[in-house]
Design a protein around this motif. Structure first.
Motif, mmCIF file in Angstrom:
data_model
loop_
_atom_site.group_PDB
_atom_site.id
_atom_site.type_symbol
_atom_site.label_atom_id
_atom_site.label_comp_id
_atom_site.label_asym_id
_atom_site.label_seq_id
_atom_site.Cartn_x
_atom_site.Cartn_y
_atom_site.Cartn_z
ATOM 1 N N ALA A 259 -34.171 9.113 -34.571
ATOM 2 C CA ALA A 259 -35.688 8.788 -34.448
ATOM 3 C C ALA A 259 -35.645 8.075 -33.426
ATOM 4 C CB ALA A 259 -36.477 8.460 -36.102
ATOM 5 N N VAL A 260 -35.150 7.133 -33.156
ATOM 6 C CA VAL A 260 -35.465 5.568 -32.502
ATOM 7 C C VAL A 260 -34.792 5.880 -30.994
ATOM 8 C CG1 VAL A 260 -34.302 3.286 -32.318
ATOM 9 C CG2 VAL A 260 -36.060 3.807 -34.779
ATOM 10 N N THR A 261 -34.118 5.891 -31.213
ATOM 11 C CA THR A 261 -33.534 7.059 -29.152
ATOM 12 C C THR A 261 -33.939 7.417 -29.321
ATOM 13 O OG1 THR A 261 -31.547 8.315 -30.531
ATOM 14 C CG2 THR A 261 -30.733 6.017 -30.265
ATOM 15 N N SER A 262 -34.807 8.752 -29.465
ATOM 16 C CA SER A 262 -35.484 10.170 -28.902
ATOM 17 C C SER A 262 -36.868 9.439 -28.582
ATOM 18 C CB SER A 262 -35.603 11.108 -30.805
ATOM 19 O OG SER A 262 -33.972 11.998 -30.933
ATOM 20 N N LEU A 263 -37.230 8.695 -29.715
ATOM 21 C CA LEU A 263 -38.662 7.786 -28.831
ATOM 22 C C LEU A 263 -38.454 7.062 -27.920
ATOM 23 C CD1 LEU A 263 -41.082 6.223 -31.185
ATOM 24 C CD2 LEU A 263 -40.370 4.966 -29.460
ATOM 25 N N LEU A 264 -37.227 6.106 -27.540
ATOM 26 C CA LEU A 264 -37.152 5.368 -26.903
ATOM 27 C C LEU A 264 -36.499 6.575 -25.010
ATOM 28 C CD1 LEU A 264 -34.735 3.252 -27.746
ATOM 29 C CD2 LEU A 264 -37.130 2.344 -27.262
ATOM 30 N N ALA A 265 -36.001 7.284 -25.564
ATOM 31 C CA ALA A 265 -34.996 8.462 -24.504
ATOM 32 C C ALA A 265 -37.063 8.769 -23.771
ATOM 33 C CB ALA A 265 -34.901 9.143 -24.828
ATOM 34 N N ARG A 266 -37.654 9.273 -24.773
ATOM 35 C CA ARG A 266 -39.257 10.179 -24.155
ATOM 36 C C ARG A 266 -40.509 8.999 -23.568
ATOM 37 N NH1 ARG A 266 -39.502 11.928 -29.582
ATOM 38 N NH2 ARG A 266 -41.021 10.482 -30.246
ATOM 39 N N LYS A 267 -40.200 7.628 -23.547
ATOM 40 C CA LYS A 267 -40.700 6.413 -23.127
ATOM 41 C C LYS A 267 -40.319 5.826 -21.622
ATOM 42 C CE LYS A 267 -43.728 5.251 -27.056
ATOM 43 N NZ LYS A 267 -44.764 5.831 -26.028
ATOM 44 N N GLN A 268 -38.620 6.671 -21.803
ATOM 45 C CA GLN A 268 -37.637 5.765 -20.376
ATOM 46 C C GLN A 268 -37.099 4.344 -20.651
ATOM 47 O OE1 GLN A 268 -40.178 7.181 -17.270
ATOM 48 N NE2 GLN A 268 -38.720 9.605 -16.908
ATOM 49 N N ILE A 269 -36.609 4.787 -21.928
ATOM 50 C CA ILE A 269 -36.848 3.254 -21.748
ATOM 51 C C ILE A 269 -35.063 2.977 -22.698
ATOM 52 C CG2 ILE A 269 -36.331 0.869 -23.672
ATOM 53 C CD1 ILE A 269 -39.766 1.780 -23.941
ATOM 54 N N VAL A 270 -34.127 2.027 -21.908
ATOM 55 C CA VAL A 270 -32.189 2.513 -21.797
ATOM 56 C C VAL A 270 -32.652 1.075 -23.389
ATOM 57 C CG1 VAL A 270 -30.722 1.806 -21.063
ATOM 58 C CG2 VAL A 270 -32.445 3.285 -20.506
ATOM 59 N N ALA A 271 -31.823 1.811 -24.527
ATOM 60 C CA ALA A 271 -32.109 0.228 -25.568
ATOM 61 C C ALA A 271 -30.489 -0.253 -25.196
ATOM 62 C CB ALA A 271 -31.761 1.464 -26.821
ATOM 63 N N ARG A 272 -30.153 -1.679 -24.728
ATOM 64 C CA ARG A 272 -29.356 -2.533 -24.027
ATOM 65 C C ARG A 272 -28.630 -2.838 -25.823
ATOM 66 N NH1 ARG A 272 -32.981 -4.192 -18.926
ATOM 67 N NH2 ARG A 272 -31.739 -3.138 -17.452
ATOM 68 N N GLN A 273 -27.369 -3.185 -25.513
ATOM 69 C CA GLN A 273 -26.867 -4.354 -26.453
ATOM 70 C C GLN A 273 -27.402 -3.621 -27.849
ATOM 71 O OE1 GLN A 273 -27.502 -8.371 -26.696
ATOM 72 N NE2 GLN A 273 -27.487 -7.825 -23.939
ATOM 73 N N LEU A 274 -27.321 -1.935 -28.160
ATOM 74 C CA LEU A 274 -27.706 -1.119 -29.436
ATOM 75 C C LEU A 274 -26.078 -1.891 -30.164
ATOM 76 C CD1 LEU A 274 -29.179 0.683 -30.261
ATOM 77 C CD2 LEU A 274 -27.703 2.515 -29.682
ATOM 78 N N ARG A 275 -27.012 -1.632 -31.868
ATOM 79 C CA ARG A 275 -26.231 -2.455 -32.772
ATOM 80 C C ARG A 275 -26.473 -1.294 -33.701
ATOM 81 N NH1 ARG A 275 -24.391 -7.775 -34.353
ATOM 82 N NH2 ARG A 275 -25.650 -7.727 -36.261
#
Length: 298
Positions: A259-275
């Motif tokens: 859910a979180v990564t899909s939302l970030l992708a739609r907003k063209q935001i990269v999740a850095r240091q993802l854990r």
């Protein structure tokens, strides 16, 4: 069938209440774990179950009888056990074996075979602990009470001891285990009781206790661009969002990561240091004991 039954157990030492209205049952062949901060009443409880202490109120039965009447069927490894300093390991094993008609030799499985001539006073803390476990099991007990089973053992010795305990349970022995190690409780215990201030705060399977913690998953990341946390909080999979410096911490259900990564992708935001962190038994323990964390999560 309940092998151990504890009903409304109470014990005090002068003005201090050590155990207050504790009740639980342990089924035949079960490994029942007891967790809790120092001074929570764990050792007093197991000493009452073993017959070493007399409750001030309530009742304890083991194999349907008072603990004092079935002592030969109970093996006990106490948190602090001492032998004469000059007694050799082999002598201690022989002495305890002589008390039982069909003794069991656990010395090889517990790594004591090469130390039979060593004096107790010369043993390391870990070897003393292994000897204590061997003496608790020498009588082939139907019930084993193990208080701080692997304290003082190195990680490999601890895991070897866990394998021994699994073998003991497989042979039909019911085990009451006090531990400070979360990994030990998760691997060995069918159910766990968490003690707090002389009472049981919760009792369940390890996974059942974990499920009581809000949010079974946590996602941590640093967004590559400005992010309004309100859009994360609006996701049905999310239970809470916090910001620690640049890092965003999101808690929620098992589908949280997608859910979180899909939302970030739609907003063209990269999740850095993802854990991604799964909620652990240690998290449940800390929640149930009011923030105390003197239990080892390893």
């Amino acid at each position: 069938m309940a092998i151990i039954e504890v009903r409304d157990l109470g014990k005090r030492y002068g003005p201090r209440v050590a155990v207050d209205s504790v009740s639980f049952e342990v089924a035949e062949g079960e490994i029942f774990g007891i967790l809790g901060p120092n001074g929570a009443g764990k050792t007093t409880t197991v000493e009452c179950v073993s017959g070493l202490r007399t409750p001030d109120r309530g009742s304890v039965s083991v194999l349907g009888q008072a603990p004092a009447d079935v002592r030969a069927a109970i093996g006990v490894q106490l948190q602090a056990s001492e032998l004469p300093e000059r007694m050799r390991v082999g002598e201690a094993l022989s002495l305890f074996s002589s008390f039982y008609p069909a003794p069991a030799d656990w010395s090889a499985r517990l790594g004591l075979s090469g130390h039979l001539k060593a004096e107790f006073g010369q043993l390391s803390g870990g070897l003393k602990q292994r000897l204590s476990i061997a003496l608790a099991l020498v009588g082939s007990p139907r019930v084993a009470i193990l208080d701080e089973l692997t304290t003082g053992l190195d990680p490999q010795a601890r895991r070897d001891t866990w394998s021994v305990i699994e073998d003991v349970r497989a042979a039909g022995v019911t085990i009451l285990l006090v531990t400070h190690f979360m990994e030990e409780a998760e691997r060995l215990c069918d159910r766990v009781a968490v003690f707090r201030d002389g009472r049981i705060a919760a009792a369940d399977t390890p996974s059942g206790l974990v499920s009581r913690v809000d949010g079974s998953c946590r996602v941590r990341f640093v967004p590559s661009a400005a992010l309004d946390v309100a859009v994360l909080e609006a996701l049905p999979e999310v239970s809470s969002v916090s910001v620690v410096g640049e890092q965003v911490v999101v808690s929620g259900s098992e589908n949280l990561l997608h859910a979180v990564t899909s939302l970030l992708a739609r907003k063209q935001i990269v999740a850095r240091q993802l854990r991604v962190d799964q909620v652990s038994l240690n998290d449940a323990y800390v929640r149930l004991t009011g923030g105390s964390s003197d239990v080892a999560d390893h």
